[in-house]
Design a protein around this motif. Structure first.
Motif, PDB file in Angstrom:
ATOM      1  N   ASN A 332       0.843  -1.196   0.000  1.00 32.29           N
ATOM      2  CA  ASN A 332       0.000   0.000   0.000  1.00 32.29           C
ATOM      3  C   ASN A 332       0.880   1.248   0.000  1.00 32.29           C
ATOM      4  OD1 ASN A 332      -1.564   2.272   1.300  1.00 32.29           O
ATOM      5  ND2 ASN A 332      -3.188   0.739   1.136  1.00 32.29           N
ATOM      6  N   PRO A 333       0.654   2.205  -0.906  1.00 30.02           N
ATOM      7  CA  PRO A 333       1.544   3.371  -1.014  1.00 30.02           C
ATOM      8  C   PRO A 333       1.436   4.342   0.155  1.00 30.02           C
ATOM      9  CG  PRO A 333      -0.329   3.610  -2.484  1.00 30.02           C
ATOM     10  CD  PRO A 333      -0.411   2.235  -1.926  1.00 30.02           C
ATOM     11  N   VAL A 334       0.365   4.245   0.936  1.00 33.25           N
ATOM     12  CA  VAL A 334       0.182   5.168   2.054  1.00 33.25           C
ATOM     13  C   VAL A 334       0.562   4.530   3.382  1.00 33.25           C
ATOM     14  CG1 VAL A 334      -1.499   6.561   3.339  1.00 33.25           C
ATOM     15  CG2 VAL A 334      -1.624   6.431   0.830  1.00 33.25           C
ATOM     16  N   THR A 335      -0.001   3.339   3.641  1.00 41.69           N
ATOM     17  CA  THR A 335       0.263   2.689   4.928  1.00 41.69           C
ATOM     18  C   THR A 335       1.539   1.858   4.930  1.00 41.69           C
ATOM     19  OG1 THR A 335      -0.977   0.700   4.331  1.00 41.69           O
ATOM     20  CG2 THR A 335      -2.223   2.523   5.284  1.00 41.69           C
ATOM     21  N   LEU A 336       2.067   1.591   3.730  1.00 41.15           N
ATOM     22  CA  LEU A 336       3.250   0.741   3.561  1.00 41.15           C
ATOM     23  C   LEU A 336       3.031  -0.646   4.156  1.00 41.15           C
ATOM     24  CD1 LEU A 336       6.228   3.203   4.137  1.00 41.15           C
ATOM     25  CD2 LEU A 336       4.982   2.668   2.034  1.00 41.15           C
ATOM     26  N   GLU A 337       1.784  -1.110   4.071  1.00 40.03           N
ATOM     27  CA  GLU A 337       1.467  -2.468   4.496  1.00 40.03           C
ATOM     28  C   GLU A 337       1.354  -3.368   3.280  1.00 40.03           C
ATOM     29  OE1 GLU A 337      -2.112  -2.207   6.716  1.00 40.03           O
ATOM     30  OE2 GLU A 337      -1.089  -1.706   8.589  1.00 40.03           O
ATOM     31  N   VAL A 338       1.768  -4.621   3.438  1.00 40.30           N
ATOM     32  CA  VAL A 338       1.652  -5.608   2.360  1.00 40.30           C
ATOM     33  C   VAL A 338       0.186  -6.004   2.234  1.00 40.30           C
ATOM     34  CG1 VAL A 338       2.288  -7.927   1.615  1.00 40.30           C
ATOM     35  CG2 VAL A 338       3.992  -6.451   2.694  1.00 40.30           C
ATOM     36  N   THR A 339      -0.381  -5.837   1.038  1.00 37.85           N
ATOM     37  CA  THR A 339      -1.794  -6.133   0.801  1.00 37.85           C
ATOM     38  C   THR A 339      -2.024  -7.458   0.099  1.00 37.85           C
ATOM     39  OG1 THR A 339      -1.752  -4.906  -1.284  1.00 37.85           O
ATOM     40  CG2 THR A 339      -2.357  -3.684   0.705  1.00 37.85           C
ATOM     41  N   ASP A 340      -1.001  -8.006  -0.559  1.00 34.94           N
ATOM     42  CA  ASP A 340      -1.164  -9.290  -1.246  1.00 34.94           C
ATOM     43  C   ASP A 340       0.222  -9.866  -1.510  1.00 34.94           C
ATOM     44  OD1 ASP A 340      -2.488 -11.425  -2.418  1.00 34.94           O
ATOM     45  OD2 ASP A 340      -2.449 -10.528  -4.426  1.00 34.94           O
ATOM     46  N   VAL A 341       0.294 -11.183  -1.477  1.00 34.62           N
ATOM     47  CA  VAL A 341       1.556 -11.882  -1.752  1.00 34.62           C
ATOM     48  C   VAL A 341       1.259 -13.091  -2.631  1.00 34.62           C
ATOM     49  CG1 VAL A 341       3.516 -13.131  -0.773  1.00 34.62           C
ATOM     50  CG2 VAL A 341       2.574 -11.166   0.441  1.00 34.62           C
ATOM     51  N   VAL A 342       2.091 -13.301  -3.624  1.00 32.27           N
ATOM     52  CA  VAL A 342       2.010 -14.507  -4.459  1.00 32.27           C
ATOM     53  C   VAL A 342       3.331 -15.248  -4.331  1.00 32.27           C
ATOM     54  CG1 VAL A 342       1.892 -15.384  -6.816  1.00 32.27           C
ATOM     55  CG2 VAL A 342       0.337 -13.572  -6.094  1.00 32.27           C
ATOM     56  N   ARG A 343       3.258 -16.516  -3.976  1.00 30.93           N
ATOM     57  CA  ARG A 343       4.451 -17.339  -3.773  1.00 30.93           C
ATOM     58  C   ARG A 343       4.640 -18.308  -4.945  1.00 30.93           C
ATOM     59  NH1 ARG A 343       6.715 -14.776   0.362  1.00 30.93           N
ATOM     60  NH2 ARG A 343       5.320 -14.456   2.130  1.00 30.93           N
ATOM     61  N   PHE A 344       5.895 -18.482  -5.332  1.00 32.34           N
ATOM     62  CA  PHE A 344       6.191 -19.463  -6.373  1.00 32.34           C
ATOM     63  C   PHE A 344       5.780 -20.859  -5.927  1.00 32.34           C
ATOM     64  CE2 PHE A 344       9.199 -22.398  -8.515  1.00 32.34           C
ATOM     65  CZ  PHE A 344       8.808 -22.159  -9.823  1.00 32.34           C
ATOM     66  N   ALA A 345       5.877 -21.119  -4.642  1.00 29.61           N
ATOM     67  CA  ALA A 345       5.498 -22.437  -4.116  1.00 29.61           C
ATOM     68  C   ALA A 345       4.025 -22.742  -4.370  1.00 29.61           C
ATOM     69  CB  ALA A 345       5.793 -22.516  -2.621  1.00 29.61           C
ATOM     70  N   ASP A 346       3.196 -21.709  -4.522  1.00 28.16           N
ATOM     71  CA  ASP A 346       1.763 -21.898  -4.742  1.00 28.16           C
ATOM     72  C   ASP A 346       1.381 -21.930  -6.222  1.00 28.16           C
ATOM     73  OD1 ASP A 346       1.387 -21.892  -1.979  1.00 28.16           O
ATOM     74  OD2 ASP A 346       1.150 -19.711  -1.909  1.00 28.16           O
ATOM     75  N   TYR A 347       2.351 -21.775  -7.123  1.00 30.71           N
ATOM     76  CA  TYR A 347       2.052 -21.849  -8.553  1.00 30.71           C
ATOM     77  C   TYR A 347       1.515 -23.238  -8.888  1.00 30.71           C
ATOM     78  CZ  TYR A 347       4.662 -17.596  -9.992  1.00 30.71           C
ATOM     79  OH  TYR A 347       5.093 -16.313 -10.193  1.00 30.71           O
ATOM     80  N   PRO A 348       0.616 -23.354  -9.867  1.00 27.95           N
ATOM     81  CA  PRO A 348       0.301 -24.684 -10.405  1.00 27.95           C
ATOM     82  C   PRO A 348       1.572 -25.334 -10.939  1.00 27.95           C
ATOM     83  CG  PRO A 348      -1.253 -23.035 -11.221  1.00 27.95           C
ATOM     84  CD  PRO A 348      -0.160 -22.287 -10.529  1.00 27.95           C
ATOM     85  N   PHE A 349       1.616 -26.656 -10.876  1.00 23.38           N
ATOM     86  CA  PHE A 349       2.847 -27.342 -11.277  1.00 23.38           C
ATOM     87  C   PHE A 349       3.246 -26.999 -12.701  1.00 23.38           C
ATOM     88  CE2 PHE A 349       4.908 -30.980 -13.367  1.00 23.38           C
ATOM     89  CZ  PHE A 349       6.080 -31.011 -12.632  1.00 23.38           C
ATOM     90  N   MET A 350       2.275 -26.940 -13.619  1.00 23.36           N
ATOM     91  CA  MET A 350       2.617 -26.657 -15.007  1.00 23.36           C
ATOM     92  C   MET A 350       3.128 -25.228 -15.172  1.00 23.36           C
ATOM     93  SD  MET A 350       2.366 -29.462 -16.533  1.00 23.36           S
ATOM     94  CE  MET A 350       2.652 -28.876 -18.201  1.00 23.36           C
ATOM     95  N   ALA A 351       2.647 -24.303 -14.334  1.00 24.94           N
ATOM     96  CA  ALA A 351       3.182 -22.936 -14.368  1.00 24.94           C
ATOM     97  C   ALA A 351       4.634 -22.927 -13.888  1.00 24.94           C
ATOM     98  CB  ALA A 351       2.325 -22.011 -13.512  1.00 24.94           C
ATOM     99  N   LYS A 352       4.920 -23.743 -12.870  1.00 25.66           N
ATOM    100  CA  LYS A 352       6.312 -23.875 -12.419  1.00 25.66           C
ATOM    101  C   LYS A 352       7.176 -24.467 -13.529  1.00 25.66           C
ATOM    102  CE  LYS A 352       5.334 -24.624  -7.495  1.00 25.66           C
ATOM    103  NZ  LYS A 352       5.410 -25.599  -6.379  1.00 25.66           N
ATOM    104  N   LEU A 353       6.651 -25.506 -14.182  1.00 28.76           N
ATOM    105  CA  LEU A 353       7.402 -26.162 -15.232  1.00 28.76           C
ATOM    106  C   LEU A 353       7.692 -25.195 -16.381  1.00 28.76           C
ATOM    107  CD1 LEU A 353       8.505 -29.012 -15.743  1.00 28.76           C
ATOM    108  CD2 LEU A 353       6.441 -29.484 -17.073  1.00 28.76           C
ATOM    109  N   ALA A 354       6.701 -24.366 -16.714  1.00 33.98           N
ATOM    110  CA  ALA A 354       6.910 -23.371 -17.768  1.00 33.98           C
ATOM    111  C   ALA A 354       7.978 -22.360 -17.365  1.00 33.98           C
ATOM    112  CB  ALA A 354       5.595 -22.660 -18.080  1.00 33.98           C
ATOM    113  N   ARG A 355       7.946 -21.936 -16.103  1.00 37.00           N
ATOM    114  CA  ARG A 355       8.949 -20.998 -15.606  1.00 37.00           C
ATOM    115  C   ARG A 355      10.342 -21.595 -15.696  1.00 37.00           C
ATOM    116  NH1 ARG A 355       9.143 -16.299 -15.733  1.00 37.00           N
ATOM    117  NH2 ARG A 355      11.022 -16.902 -16.844  1.00 37.00           N
ATOM    118  N   TRP A 356      10.482 -22.833 -15.231  1.00 36.01           N
ATOM    119  CA  TRP A 356      11.786 -23.492 -15.272  1.00 36.01           C
ATOM    120  C   TRP A 356      12.243 -23.707 -16.711  1.00 36.01           C
ATOM    121  CZ3 TRP A 356       9.548 -27.366 -11.265  1.00 36.01           C
ATOM    122  CH2 TRP A 356       9.715 -26.847  -9.985  1.00 36.01           C
ATOM    123  N   GLY A 357      11.304 -24.074 -17.591  1.00 34.39           N
ATOM    124  CA  GLY A 357      11.663 -24.315 -18.980  1.00 34.39           C
ATOM    125  C   GLY A 357      12.199 -23.074 -19.668  1.00 34.39           C
TER     126      GLY A 357
END
Length: 463
Positions: A332-357
């Motif tokens: 957040n640009p005002v409060t400087l609080e984290v509002t959302d996080v996306v982890r690579f560990a939570d990617y679908p397996f095929m999305a991980k495979l595409a990233r690695w490829g």
């Protein structure tokens, strides 16, 4: 005498041999260019470190970096391109990149000002490309490999090469393994035969090299197609339909603040205030610190400024060497609080495979070892093309007409079992639809082959 029915392979082999021959002869030049330019690109990161050492290596020996906001301010004073869009804090033994984009540059190109993190001094400016941040020399090589510097039209060359590479590789493996089985010798498949000369010697090297590197060729083909123009769209649609897409972090600061308020977790300061394009960059150190608390802690990150009113900062890991670090956080640009996080560990397996490829294909995963392996693989592919053409030349008639060897016998598809034709035609059409350049070029091959066959049939009686 009772007539024996030929086995499937005995009638399939001539058809496969003819396809392998035509694909090799006609697609060979595209594969050769892609292989040579790919080998050069594979080693380009090391060359880049030397050529652009004045931008990439800090001059000061200060142990503690100056505040990031101070580095951004120094870059903003000298930049030749307006509109700050992102900042990449200096990794270990590296420099900070302050990135600008006024919308006038080609897609994925941006302008970077390089800052010494220890002193805050500006070291220089340059155009950079993509997530890798490639500098002009590497970008030029990348464009050569990807499109021959011909823009979107030129990209069809590399897509055509990638579309046929897996076909040529699998067909070659099938032919070579069948040959070894017929001779009941594993050594014939795995090692060049000694004492051979002429075309036999060329063929044994072509076959052995192809067998040992086929898996690498298949990987290059598959990963190359993921960001091609025509086939790439189909790959993206398939991934979306199967929920294999790469997740992205939510950048809606207003929605995040309202959700926090409704659950009693609103930050001090009354929630999000819409940004108006005049972002307070002096808070960038706090933005990075907030992301660090959310375990977005790679030494290589890109901090993206809020894009429009009510949007968040984004802090995205861009470390591509294994283990992969591509977590992302919205702040957040005002409060400087984290509002959302996306982890690579939570990617679908095929999305991980595409990233690695993709990272393997670009040589960023596993660093120098991967780059060397890619360069060797690309050079072997180039050698395979040259050996293939040499075999064609060595098959030429030594007397009479002809400057090169004839293609394998045509018309053998008529001897295929009906069930194989019934199964094969829909499969071929399906592959041709999914890989359009493969389908169009295959139709062109068939048209040319049919025309040549008809002309020869008409000329033969007169001869």
């Amino acid at each position: 005498m009772e007539r024996t029915t030929p086995g499937v392979w005995s009638v399939l082999r001539p058809l496969l041999l003819r396809l392998h021959f035509y694909a090799g002869v006609l697609i060979g030049p595209f594969l050769l260019v892609a292989a040579v330019s790919g080998a050069i690109y594979a080693i380009s990161p090391q060359v880049e470190r030397v050529v652009y050492a004045d931008l990439l290596e800090p001059r000061s020996g200060a142990a503690n970096p100056v505040p990031l906001a101070q580095q951004v301010a120094a870059a903003a004073r000298v930049t030749t391109v307006p509109n700050l869009v992102a900042v990449r804090p200096a990794p270990e033994n590296g420099t900070t990149r302050v990135i600008f984009d006024d919308g006038s540059m080609a897609e994925s190109y941006r302008h970077a000002v390089f800052v010494d993190p220890g002193s805050g001094d500006v070291l220089g400016q340059a155009t950079v490309y993509g997530t890798s941040g490639a500098l002009p020399l590497r970008s030029w090589i990348d464009e050569l490999h990807r499109s021959l510097h011909l823009g979107d039209v030129g990209r069809y060359y590399s897509e055509l090469a990638a579309s046929w590479l897996w076909v040529v590789a699998l067909g070659g493996v099938a032919l070579w393994v069948a040959r070894a089985r017929a001779r009941r010798s594993v050594r014939v498949a795995l090692l060049p035969l000694s004492g051979t000369r002429g075309r036999a010697r060329t063929r044994t090297w072509h076959g052995v090299l192809g067998l040992w590197t086929a898996a690498g060729f298949l990987a290059l083909s598959a990963t190359g197609l993921t960001w091609s123009q025509l086939a790439g769209e189909n790959v993206t649609a398939l991934r979306s339909a199967l929920n294999w897409s790469t997740p992205s972090v939510s950048t809606d600061a207003t929605a995040a603040a309202e959700e926090a308020a409704s659950t009693g977790h609103a930050g001090h300061g009354g929630g999000a205030v819409a940004t108006t394009g005049q972002v307070d960059v002096s808070t960038i150190d706090g933005v990075l610190a907030a992301a660090r608390t959310a375990r977005v802690d790679s030494d290589q990150v890109e901090i993206g400024l809020p894009v429009g009113a009510g949007k968040t900062w984004t802090v995205t890991e861009i470390h591509r060497a294994y283990p992969t670090s591509v977590d992302a956080a919205a702040v957040n640009p005002v409060t400087l609080e984290v509002t959302d996080v996306v982890r690579f560990a939570d990617y679908p397996f095929m999305a991980k495979l595409a990233r690695w490829g993709v990272d393997l294909h670009m040589g960023t995963m596993f660093g120098l070892a991967n780059q060397i392996a890619l360069a060797v693989l690309a050079l072997v592919l180039a050698a395979m093309v040259v050996l293939g053409y040499r075999m064609w030349w060595q098959r030429r008639p030594t007397r009479g007409r002809g400057f090169a060897g004839r293609a394998p016998a045509r018309g053998t598809w008529r001897e295929l079992p009906p069930w194989l034709i019934a199964v094969g035609i829909p499969v071929v059409f399906g592959i041709g639809w999914f890989l359009p350049l493969l389908g169009f070029s295959l139709l062109a091959f068939l048209a040319v082959d049919f025309t040549i066959g008809e002309l020869r049939a008409r000329v033969a009686p007169a001869g």
